[in-house]
Enzyme design. Structure first.
Site: not given
Ligand code: 0O2
Length: 272
Positions: A23, A46, A52, A59, A140, A152
């Site tokens: 979309k 993805r 994960s 956590r 998300e 990032a």
């Molecule tokens: P993936 O799938 O490996 O990307 P959190 O407590 O931060 O883990 P929350 O509060 O549920 O998660 O949501 P948030 O903060 O919106 O973060 C969700 C995703 O945002 C993360 O997925 C990352 O992809 C990205 N993200 C958030 N903070 C950072 C950061 O400091 N650095 C980078 N590089 N990415 C970030 P996951 O869970 O890491 O998994």
């Protein structure tokens, strides 16, 4: 949970990722087809891996029964934009769609994370059709610029390497790089108008050329070879002059010629 059950649970998320990527790509295509600048540069998606998901649940102390409500990024879509302003346009488009309902936003652009992470997240509700009927799930959307994505991606890979203990000197470098990314995004925003004009012109030129070539190809089948060669030579001459207005005029004239042949073809069609 057994592996088969995981697969079953994640199946609607796979469908959602597939549909959402399509979309958003379609939105970008629609812009280009109408010769409009697209705020969407690239889309990827993805489904979060089981490891994960488990790591996040552990956590955050999330019980299994609440996994689907509390792990908001099982389905993840990343939308890459050229400019910060495009991020707000994409968010606005999402807000006005009838097939996506915004649950919440996380604005890490106006409120940069301590790590230096910047991105705009929207958690949406999205309904997929399954064998058991419609299923409303969460996804998300991470909307960010190319520069934010560059930072990032590197930082994310370092998190894997160092787990939670990125050494202070690397952290400091990342922090400096994050500042440089902000400066770069601001710089690009200040010339956005000019860049967009240039991109729009080249898009328009590309579409005109494609149309003209299509018409010439059709004419080859219906008109005399000599006439088409003359038209083709004229096209090459105008194309080489790099004058968009002339190309537009030529396109219109060729349309009239092609239309004439189409009309002829219709009236002469023995099947009619
Ligand atoms: P993936 O799938 O490996 O990307 P959190 O407590 O931060 O883990 P929350 O509060 O549920 O998660 O949501 P948030 O903060 O919106 O973060 C969700 C995703 O945002 C993360 O997925 C990352 O992809 C990205 N993200 C958030 N903070 C950072 C950061 O400091 N650095 C980078 N590089 N990415 C970030 P996951 O869970 O890491 O998994």
């Amino acid at each position: 949970m057994e592996i088969q059950l995981w697969r079953e649970r994640l199946l609607p998320y796979e469908l959602a990722v597939h549909e959402l990527v399509e979309k958003f790509n379609h939105l970008a295509r629609e812009h280009r087809e109408r010769n409009l600048y697209s705020p969407i540069e690239q889309v990827t998606g993805r489904v979060k891996s089981v490891t994960s998901i488990l790591e996040k649940m552990q956590r955050k102390g999330i019980p299994f029964e609440e996994m689907e409500e509390q792990v908001e990024d099982i389905a993840g879509i990343r939308i890459i934009c050229q400019f910060v302003e495009d991020i707000w346009r994409v968010a606005d488009i999402v807000a006005h769609r009838s097939d996506m309902e915004i649950k919440c936003e996380k604005d890490y652009i106006r409120n940069m994370k301590e790590s230096g992470y910047r991105s705009y997240h929207l958690v949406i509700y999205y309904t997929v059709e399954t064998l058991n009927g419609p299923k409303k799930i969460q996804a998300e959307l991470q909307i960010r610029t190319m520069a934010m994505n560059f930072w990032a991606t590197i930082e994310h890979s370092l998190q894997y390497k160092y787990k939670t203990n990125i050494p202070p000197h690397v952290r400091e470098r990342l922090s400096k790089a994050a500042e440089a990314i902000i400066a770069l995004d601001n710089e690009m925003s200040s010339v956005r108008g000019e860049i967009m004009n240039a991109q729009n012109s080249s898009l328009l030129q590309r579409n005109l050329v494609m149309d003209i070539l299509g018409n010439i190809e059709n004419l080859y089948r219906k008109s005399s070879k000599r006439e088409v060669e003359k038209i083709q030579d004229e096209f090459y001459r105008i194309y080489a002059s790099n004058d968009l207005m002339k190309l537009k005029r030529f396109h219109q004239q060729l349309d009239v010629i092609a239309e004439g042949y189409r009309a002829q073809a219709v009236t002469c069609d023995p099947e009619m």
